[in-house]
Design an enzyme around this catalytic site. Structure first.
Site, short mmCIF file in Angstrom:
data_model
loop_
_atom_site.label_atom_id
_atom_site.label_comp_id
_atom_site.label_asym_id
_atom_site.label_seq_id
_atom_site.Cartn_x
_atom_site.Cartn_y
_atom_site.Cartn_z
N HIS A 133 -8.83 -4.91 -64.94
CA HIS A 133 -8.97 -5.41 -66.30
C HIS A 133 -10.45 -5.43 -66.66
O HIS A 133 -11.29 -5.94 -65.91
CB HIS A 133 -8.39 -6.82 -66.38
CG HIS A 133 -8.77 -7.59 -67.61
ND1 HIS A 133 -7.88 -7.87 -68.63
CD2 HIS A 133 -9.96 -8.17 -68.00
CE1 HIS A 133 -8.49 -8.58 -69.57
NE2 HIS A 133 -9.75 -8.77 -69.21
N HIS B 112 -3.86 -8.83 -60.28
CA HIS B 112 -4.69 -7.67 -60.64
C HIS B 112 -4.89 -6.68 -59.49
O HIS B 112 -5.87 -5.93 -59.48
CB HIS B 112 -6.05 -8.14 -61.17
CG HIS B 112 -5.99 -8.78 -62.51
ND1 HIS B 112 -5.40 -10.01 -62.73
CD2 HIS B 112 -6.43 -8.35 -63.73
CE1 HIS B 112 -5.48 -10.32 -64.02
NE2 HIS B 112 -6.10 -9.33 -64.65
N ASP C 112 -6.66 -2.64 -69.72
CA ASP C 112 -6.39 -2.54 -68.29
C ASP C 112 -6.41 -1.08 -67.89
O ASP C 112 -5.76 -0.24 -68.54
CB ASP C 112 -5.03 -3.16 -67.95
CG ASP C 112 -5.00 -4.67 -68.18
OD1 ASP C 112 -6.09 -5.28 -68.28
OD2 ASP C 112 -3.89 -5.23 -68.27
N ASP D 13 -2.98 -4.13 -59.00
CA ASP D 13 -2.49 -2.80 -59.38
C ASP D 13 -3.20 -2.25 -60.61
O ASP D 13 -2.77 -1.27 -61.21
CB ASP D 13 -0.98 -2.84 -59.62
CG ASP D 13 -0.58 -3.79 -60.75
OD1 ASP D 13 -1.45 -4.55 -61.24
OD2 ASP D 13 0.60 -3.77 -61.14
N HIS D 14 -4.32 -2.87 -61.01
CA HIS D 14 -5.09 -2.37 -62.14
C HIS D 14 -6.44 -3.08 -62.16
O HIS D 14 -6.64 -4.06 -61.43
CB HIS D 14 -4.38 -2.59 -63.48
CG HIS D 14 -4.26 -4.03 -63.88
ND1 HIS D 14 -3.27 -4.87 -63.39
CD2 HIS D 14 -5.02 -4.79 -64.72
CE1 HIS D 14 -3.41 -6.08 -63.91
NE2 HIS D 14 -4.47 -6.06 -64.72
N HIS E 92 -6.83 -9.94 -74.46
CA HIS E 92 -5.95 -8.88 -75.01
C HIS E 92 -5.53 -9.18 -76.44
O HIS E 92 -5.29 -8.27 -77.23
CB HIS E 92 -4.71 -8.70 -74.12
CG HIS E 92 -4.98 -7.96 -72.85
ND1 HIS E 92 -5.10 -6.60 -72.79
CD2 HIS E 92 -5.14 -8.42 -71.58
CE1 HIS E 92 -5.32 -6.22 -71.53
NE2 HIS E 92 -5.35 -7.31 -70.78
N TYR F 204 -8.03 -10.69 -57.39
CA TYR F 204 -7.83 -11.69 -58.43
C TYR F 204 -6.33 -11.73 -58.72
O TYR F 204 -5.68 -10.68 -58.81
CB TYR F 204 -8.60 -11.31 -59.69
CG TYR F 204 -8.56 -12.38 -60.76
CD1 TYR F 204 -9.41 -13.48 -60.69
CD2 TYR F 204 -7.66 -12.29 -61.82
CE1 TYR F 204 -9.38 -14.47 -61.67
CE2 TYR F 204 -7.62 -13.27 -62.80
CZ TYR F 204 -8.46 -14.36 -62.72
OH TYR F 204 -8.41 -15.34 -63.69
#
Length: 247
Positions: free
Chosen positions: A231, A226, A192, A228-229, A185, A223
């Site tokens: 990447h 992660h 994301d 809720d999204h 990032h 993972y």
């Protein structure tokens, strides 16, 4: 007199043809970028690099295509896949029809139509593109490449809308949200993604299809941190982990 009249008539016809030709030229990209020549395998230059940015998400499963300005077999395959996905003759040669399709997919600021700079600028309320691991200009270059691959991902999933919840982060911002302070990032290479409405596509569907959209990094459900999204990032190596999705 007859010869003069004939030449005058021919001049009028030629003038009319020139007007028609000028007005029927391929659509241009306004303030963004316009290609001035047909591109095929063997070509090189900055116009090839601009094309690569826009088709890199179509290079194939697990392929993270280099943006190097060299039109090789990988670029030809990406162009052909892009053409097929948008209903064009899939010959791997980028000409007026291919460029017109790209023009329709991009805004005046060169972002793809379904993603924007506002979605990917600095997190933690900071805004902008400074304070990362590379210069602000490089961050923007990287983010644009990520957005175009996200556009390919979106189209691959039937144009189901996606939303970016996190794009660029300064080093300080990345650390404040539990990152290392030097992750993808901070380079502008990562975004994301979540479904924009209705819970579809699922995070696993996003992760699964991202394998075909030019992303070197994919992290999703299963993972740590992660669930809720999903990447995705454009790192040159491959790092995929979404155990709950079988990835």
């Amino acid at each position: 007199m007859r010869l003069r009249a004939l030449f005058a008539s021919l001049a009028l016809v030629l003038s009319s043809l020139l007007v028609v030709t000028a007005t029927s030229a391929p659509a241009q990209a306004d303030e963004c970028y316009s290609w001035g020549r047909t591109l095929s395998e063997g070509a090189s230059g900055s116009d090839v690099a601009e094309l690569q940015v826009r088709v890199a998400g179509w290079a194939g499963y697990g392929v993270n295509m280099a943006i190097d300005g060299q039109f090789g077999p990988q670029t030809r395959a990406a162009v052909a896949s892009f053409q097929s996905a948008y209903g064009l003759a899939a010959d791997g040669v980028a000409g007026p029809a291919t460029f017109s399709t790209i023009y329709a997919l991009q805004d005046a600021d060169c972002t793809p139509v379904h993603f924007s700079w506002a979605e990917v600028d600095g997190g933690c309320g900071q805004g902008g593109y400074s304070g990362g691991s590379v210069s602000a200009a490089t961050v923007r270059t990287n983010l644009l490449r990520a957005m175009w691959r996200a556009e390919a991902l979106r189209h691959r999933m039937g144009d189901q809308p996606l939303r970016v919840t996190s794009g660029f982060r300064s080093k300080a911002c990345d650390q404040s949200v539990g990152g290392s302070g030097s992750g993808q990032h901070t380079y502008g290479t990562a975004i994301d993604l979540v479904p924009a409405g209705g819970g579809s596509p699922s995070f696993c569907t996003i992760a699964s299809n991202a394998r075909h959209a030019g992303f070197g990094g994919i992290f999703g459900p299963g993972y740590p941190g992660h669930d809720d999204h999903t990447h995705v990032d454009t790192r040159t190596s491959r790092a995929w982990s979404a155990p709950s999705c079988g990835i």
